[in-house]
Structure formats: structure tokens, C-alpha cells
Design a protein around this motif. Structure first.
Motif, PDB file in Angstrom:
ATOM      1  N   GLY A  15      10.354 -16.130  10.879  1.00 51.91           N
ATOM      2  CA  GLY A  15      11.157 -16.120   9.656  1.00 51.91           C
ATOM      3  C   GLY A  15      10.352 -15.657   8.463  1.00 51.91           C
ATOM      4  O   GLY A  15      10.832 -14.891   7.630  1.00 51.91           O
ATOM      5  N   LEU A  16       9.134 -16.109   8.374  1.00 49.57           N
ATOM      6  CA  LEU A  16       8.252 -15.696   7.283  1.00 49.57           C
ATOM      7  C   LEU A  16       7.960 -14.199   7.363  1.00 49.57           C
ATOM      8  O   LEU A  16       7.978 -13.501   6.334  1.00 49.57           O
ATOM      9  CB  LEU A  16       6.948 -16.487   7.331  1.00 49.57           C
ATOM     10  N   ALA A  17       7.739 -13.683   8.542  1.00 48.61           N
ATOM     11  CA  ALA A  17       7.488 -12.256   8.708  1.00 48.61           C
ATOM     12  C   ALA A  17       8.715 -11.445   8.307  1.00 48.61           C
ATOM     13  O   ALA A  17       8.595 -10.377   7.691  1.00 48.61           O
ATOM     14  CB  ALA A  17       7.103 -11.951  10.149  1.00 48.61           C
ATOM     15  N   PHE A  18       9.901 -11.946   8.621  1.00 46.73           N
ATOM     16  CA  PHE A  18      11.139 -11.253   8.241  1.00 46.73           C
ATOM     17  C   PHE A  18      11.284 -11.212   6.718  1.00 46.73           C
ATOM     18  O   PHE A  18      11.647 -10.186   6.139  1.00 46.73           O
ATOM     19  CB  PHE A  18      12.338 -11.962   8.878  1.00 46.73           C
ATOM     20  N   ILE A  19      10.977 -12.313   6.052  1.00 48.58           N
ATOM     21  CA  ILE A  19      11.074 -12.367   4.587  1.00 48.58           C
ATOM     22  C   ILE A  19      10.054 -11.429   3.943  1.00 48.58           C
ATOM     23  O   ILE A  19      10.373 -10.681   3.020  1.00 48.58           O
ATOM     24  CB  ILE A  19      10.875 -13.820   4.098  1.00 48.58           C
ATOM     25  N   VAL A  20       8.825 -11.445   4.437  1.00 47.02           N
ATOM     26  CA  VAL A  20       7.789 -10.564   3.880  1.00 47.02           C
ATOM     27  C   VAL A  20       8.155  -9.107   4.116  1.00 47.02           C
ATOM     28  O   VAL A  20       7.990  -8.262   3.227  1.00 47.02           O
ATOM     29  CB  VAL A  20       6.409 -10.903   4.486  1.00 47.02           C
ATOM     30  N   GLY A  21       8.678  -8.773   5.266  1.00 50.60           N
ATOM     31  CA  GLY A  21       9.109  -7.395   5.541  1.00 50.60           C
ATOM     32  C   GLY A  21      10.236  -6.966   4.615  1.00 50.60           C
ATOM     33  O   GLY A  21      10.253  -5.848   4.107  1.00 50.60           O
ATOM     34  N   GLY A  22      11.175  -7.868   4.376  1.00 54.97           N
ATOM     35  CA  GLY A  22      12.270  -7.556   3.449  1.00 54.97           C
ATOM     36  C   GLY A  22      11.768  -7.328   2.041  1.00 54.97           C
ATOM     37  O   GLY A  22      12.224  -6.423   1.334  1.00 54.97           O
ATOM     38  N   LEU A  23      10.806  -8.147   1.613  1.00 52.25           N
ATOM     39  CA  LEU A  23      10.242  -7.963   0.278  1.00 52.25           C
ATOM     40  C   LEU A  23       9.501  -6.638   0.165  1.00 52.25           C
ATOM     41  O   LEU A  23       9.565  -5.971  -0.877  1.00 52.25           O
ATOM     42  CB  LEU A  23       9.304  -9.120  -0.057  1.00 52.25           C
ATOM     43  N   LEU A  24       8.815  -6.237   1.209  1.00 54.11           N
ATOM     44  CA  LEU A  24       8.133  -4.940   1.184  1.00 54.11           C
ATOM     45  C   LEU A  24       9.118  -3.792   1.058  1.00 54.11           C
ATOM     46  O   LEU A  24       8.869  -2.818   0.344  1.00 54.11           O
ATOM     47  CB  LEU A  24       7.275  -4.775   2.441  1.00 54.11           C
ATOM     48  N   VAL A  25      10.246  -3.901   1.743  1.00 55.95           N
ATOM     49  CA  VAL A  25      11.271  -2.860   1.635  1.00 55.95           C
ATOM     50  C   VAL A  25      11.822  -2.803   0.218  1.00 55.95           C
ATOM     51  O   VAL A  25      11.998  -1.726  -0.357  1.00 55.95           O
ATOM     52  CB  VAL A  25      12.391  -3.092   2.673  1.00 55.95           C
ATOM     53  N   VAL A  26      12.081  -3.956  -0.380  1.00 52.86           N
ATOM     54  CA  VAL A  26      12.598  -3.996  -1.749  1.00 52.86           C
ATOM     55  C   VAL A  26      11.595  -3.387  -2.718  1.00 52.86           C
ATOM     56  O   VAL A  26      11.960  -2.591  -3.589  1.00 52.86           O
ATOM     57  CB  VAL A  26      12.949  -5.449  -2.144  1.00 52.86           C
ATOM     58  N   VAL A  27      10.322  -3.725  -2.581  1.00 53.89           N
ATOM     59  CA  VAL A  27       9.292  -3.162  -3.462  1.00 53.89           C
ATOM     60  C   VAL A  27       9.181  -1.654  -3.267  1.00 53.89           C
ATOM     61  O   VAL A  27       9.020  -0.903  -4.231  1.00 53.89           O
ATOM     62  CB  VAL A  27       7.935  -3.861  -3.210  1.00 53.89           C
ATOM     63  N   ALA A  28       9.307  -1.176  -2.038  1.00 48.35           N
ATOM     64  CA  ALA A  28       9.241   0.269  -1.784  1.00 48.35           C
ATOM     65  C   ALA A  28      10.417   0.985  -2.433  1.00 48.35           C
ATOM     66  O   ALA A  28      10.250   2.063  -3.021  1.00 48.35           O
ATOM     67  CB  ALA A  28       9.217   0.534  -0.282  1.00 48.35           C
ATOM     68  N   VAL A  29      11.601   0.408  -2.373  1.00 43.02           N
ATOM     69  CA  VAL A  29      12.781   1.033  -2.994  1.00 43.02           C
ATOM     70  C   VAL A  29      12.625   1.055  -4.512  1.00 43.02           C
ATOM     71  O   VAL A  29      12.911   2.064  -5.167  1.00 43.02           O
ATOM     72  CB  VAL A  29      14.069   0.291  -2.568  1.00 43.02           C
ATOM     73  N   ILE A  30      12.161  -0.040  -5.096  1.00 44.03           N
ATOM     74  CA  ILE A  30      11.952  -0.074  -6.551  1.00 44.03           C
ATOM     75  C   ILE A  30      10.903   0.951  -6.965  1.00 44.03           C
ATOM     76  O   ILE A  30      11.075   1.662  -7.954  1.00 44.03           O
ATOM     77  CB  ILE A  30      11.554  -1.495  -6.992  1.00 44.03           C
ATOM     78  N   ALA A  31       9.809   1.062  -6.209  1.00 40.25           N
ATOM     79  CA  ALA A  31       8.765   2.045  -6.530  1.00 40.25           C
ATOM     80  C   ALA A  31       9.312   3.462  -6.437  1.00 40.25           C
ATOM     81  O   ALA A  31       8.976   4.320  -7.251  1.00 40.25           O
ATOM     82  CB  ALA A  31       7.575   1.864  -5.592  1.00 40.25           C
ATOM     83  N   TRP A  32      10.178   3.716  -5.462  1.00 41.54           N
ATOM     84  CA  TRP A  32      10.767   5.054  -5.340  1.00 41.54           C
ATOM     85  C   TRP A  32      11.622   5.382  -6.557  1.00 41.54           C
ATOM     86  O   TRP A  32      11.557   6.472  -7.096  1.00 41.54           O
ATOM     87  CB  TRP A  32      11.597   5.123  -4.058  1.00 41.54           C
ATOM     88  N   PHE A  33      12.411   4.420  -7.038  1.00 39.53           N
ATOM     89  CA  PHE A  33      13.233   4.659  -8.225  1.00 39.53           C
ATOM     90  C   PHE A  33      12.376   4.847  -9.465  1.00 39.53           C
ATOM     91  O   PHE A  33      12.678   5.695 -10.314  1.00 39.53           O
ATOM     92  CB  PHE A  33      14.216   3.507  -8.452  1.00 39.53           C
ATOM     93  N   VAL A  34      11.300   4.098  -9.587  1.00 38.33           N
ATOM     94  CA  VAL A  34      10.467   4.188 -10.783  1.00 38.33           C
ATOM     95  C   VAL A  34       9.666   5.485 -10.805  1.00 38.33           C
ATOM     96  O   VAL A  34       9.644   6.192 -11.808  1.00 38.33           O
ATOM     97  CB  VAL A  34       9.525   2.962 -10.864  1.00 38.33           C
TER      98      VAL A  34
END
Length: 70
Positions: A15-34
Motif C-alpha cells: 500500500g505504501l509503495a502504491f501511494i508513493v508511486g501515485g505521488l511520483l506520477v502527480v509530481v511528474a504531471v505537475i512538472a510537465w505543466f510547469v
């Protein structure tokens, strides 16, 4: 006697790995927009500004008093 042979696979961290992976995806999407502008091409705007201001002068100072000699 019966031995307890239940195997623990340590799946508690899945579960922790799933949450960390999801956060990495969110950060990657935000970085792409910025950094890449989000794939949007903003419309080019031509800005032509003409500024004509009236000439500003300092107010006239009164004349200095003449020195008095005795």
C-alpha cells in the motif's frame, strides 16, 4: 504438536509503495505543466504601447533673501 507454518509475505508495504508511486506520477504531471507549458501553445499577442506624458517641471522656488551688510 502443530507448528504454525503461516508465511508472512510482508505485503504491508504494498500500500505504501502504491501511494508513493501515485505521488511520483502527480509530481511528474505537475512538472510537465510547469516546465513544458502543458502542451498548450499560447496565442501570440502583439503589444504596442505609446506613452506620451506631459513635461513635468519642478515648481519655481522663491528668490533667496539678499544678505544684509552692516
Amino acid at each position: 504438536m502443530a507448528e504454525n507454518t503461516a508465511n508472512s509475505s510482508g505485503g504491508g508495504n504494498a500500500g505504501l509503495a502504491f501511494i508513493v508511486g501515485g505521488l511520483l506520477v502527480v509530481v511528474a504531471v505537475i512538472a510537465w505543466f510547469v516546465f513544458a507549458g502543458g502542451g498548450m501553445n499560447p496565442a501570440k499577442k502583439e503589444v504596442n504601447v505609446d506613452v506620451n506624458l506631459p513635461k513635468v517641471e519642478a515648481p519655481k522656488l522663491p528668490d533667496a533673501p539678499s544678505p544684509q551688510t552692516n
